[in-house]
Design an enzyme around this catalytic site. Structure first.
Site, PDB file in Angstrom:
ATOM      1  N   GLY A  29       2.958   6.104  -4.617  1.00 15.92           N
ATOM      2  CA  GLY A  29       4.062   5.719  -5.496  1.00 15.92           C
ATOM      3  C   GLY A  29       3.509   5.122  -6.774  1.00 15.92           C
ATOM      4  O   GLY A  29       2.282   5.087  -6.975  1.00 15.92           O
ATOM      5  N   PHE A  32       3.631  -1.272  -8.629  1.00 17.37           N
ATOM      6  CA  PHE A  32       4.695  -2.212  -8.221  1.00 17.37           C
ATOM      7  C   PHE A  32       5.663  -1.611  -7.192  1.00 17.37           C
ATOM      8  O   PHE A  32       6.714  -2.181  -6.942  1.00 17.37           O
ATOM      9  CB  PHE A  32       5.506  -2.724  -9.426  1.00 17.37           C
ATOM     10  CG  PHE A  32       4.668  -3.325 -10.510  1.00 17.37           C
ATOM     11  CD1 PHE A  32       4.137  -4.597 -10.368  1.00 17.37           C
ATOM     12  CD2 PHE A  32       4.389  -2.616 -11.663  1.00 17.37           C
ATOM     13  CE1 PHE A  32       3.351  -5.158 -11.363  1.00 17.37           C
ATOM     14  CE2 PHE A  32       3.602  -3.165 -12.667  1.00 17.37           C
ATOM     15  CZ  PHE A  32       3.081  -4.444 -12.525  1.00 17.37           C
ATOM     16  N   LYS A  35       3.031  -0.430  -2.456  1.00 17.86           N
ATOM     17  CA  LYS A  35       2.036   0.308  -1.650  1.00 17.86           C
ATOM     18  C   LYS A  35       1.126  -0.656  -0.876  1.00 17.86           C
ATOM     19  O   LYS A  35       0.904  -0.490   0.307  1.00 17.86           O
ATOM     20  CB  LYS A  35       1.155   1.195  -2.557  1.00 17.86           C
ATOM     21  CG  LYS A  35       1.936   2.226  -3.343  1.00 17.86           C
ATOM     22  CD  LYS A  35       1.016   3.080  -4.195  1.00 17.86           C
ATOM     23  CE  LYS A  35       0.245   2.291  -5.245  1.00 17.86           C
ATOM     24  NZ  LYS A  35       1.112   1.631  -6.249  1.00 17.86           N
ATOM     25  N   GLU A 103      -6.006   1.539  -3.139  1.00 16.23           N
ATOM     26  CA  GLU A 103      -6.397   2.066  -4.457  1.00 16.23           C
ATOM     27  C   GLU A 103      -7.271   3.313  -4.317  1.00 16.23           C
ATOM     28  O   GLU A 103      -8.284   3.477  -5.021  1.00 16.23           O
ATOM     29  CB  GLU A 103      -7.132   0.979  -5.270  1.00 16.23           C
ATOM     30  CG  GLU A 103      -6.347  -0.302  -5.446  1.00 16.23           C
ATOM     31  CD  GLU A 103      -5.112  -0.164  -6.336  1.00 16.23           C
ATOM     32  OE1 GLU A 103      -4.927   0.901  -6.983  1.00 16.23           O
ATOM     33  OE2 GLU A 103      -4.314  -1.132  -6.363  1.00 16.23           O
TER      34      GLU A 103
END
Ligand code: ADP
Ligand code: MG
Ligand code: ZN
Length: 214
Positions: A29, A32, A35, A103
């Site tokens: 997504g 913010f 995730k 990440e």
């Protein structure tokens, strides 16, 4: 009594049943969209089930903490920071049942075979990452990870302009904290926007305006 194996199919079946199932889950997504919070939620559930968990993140993401995966809400969990995707394999403990990776967009394509290898070993792999960069282009290895995953969760944030559903990440700053697709930043550099409010050319038009004004 001795068990007679009559062919390679029998051996394969026996191996499959003696091996716990591994899976790959992807949480993606915009920025913010929650995730990291979702990754932490799933990791904490595994810990409650007394499964050994290891969490990894790339060196490039040291925005909040060097040795923790941390959400914008300051929810956090210890993590191992690795430079290369392949390094993850050398840190895996024999007892590890769940591997979290945050990440993931910052890793090379090597992260795809790392995730496959872990899942083939019976590990539950949970990968979180940005599906798109600030230009709305698919980000790094994320498309392939989404393709090979058993389960994909696409989260959305709240558009800071209209309050709608944000699927995009707007870059609001260029010079201060680095530039380019890999510029790492938080609230000071990026905001969540919906498709209609997202403007990938915003920075370019501002640069042109500044040039025209001087
Ligand atoms: P991600 O890892 O996807 O960047 P985090 O899990 O770190 O997101 O943070 C999600 C949290 O960010 C939300 O629970 C909320 O408190 C906060 N937040 C800040 N701005 C927004 C926004 N525009 N839309 C939704 N949540 C936001
Ligand atoms: Mg995050
Ligand atoms: Zn909007």
């Amino acid at each position: 009594m001795t068990l007679k194996l009559t062919g390679s199919i029998d051996i394969k079946n026996i191996m499959r049943h003696s091996h716990p199932h591994g899976t790959i889950e992807v949480i993606c997504g915009s920025m913010f969209s929650g995730k990291t919070e979702e990754l932490l939620r799933r990791v904490k559930r595994a810990q409650i089930a007394r499964q050994k968990v290891q969490v990894f993140k790339p060196t490039i993401d040291n925005r909040y903490s060097v040795d923790h995966v941390e959400s914008h809400n300051a929810n956090r969990i210890p993590s191992i920071v690795v430079e290369k995707a392949e390094d993850i394999l050398s840190f895996i403990d024999d007892k590890t049942r769940v591997v979290g990776i945050d990440e993931a967009q910052f890793f090379s394509d090597g992260i795809i075979s790392v995730a496959q290898k872990l899942a083939d070993r019976g590990i539950h792999v949970i990968v979180a990452g940005l599906d798109m960069d600030y230009l709305s282009q698919p980000f790094g290895p994320m498309p392939q990870l989404m393709a090979i995953a058993e389960n994909v969760t696409k989260l959305s944030a709240v558009c800071v302009v209209c309050g709608g559903t944000a699927s995009r990440t707007q870059k609001t700053f260029s010079a201060k904290n680095g530039s380019g697709i890999l510029a790492v930043g938080g609230r000071e550099m990026y905001e969540a926007r919906c498709r209609a409010c997202h403007d990938p050319e915003f920075l370019e038009s501002r640069a042109v305006q500044t040039t025209m004004n001087c």
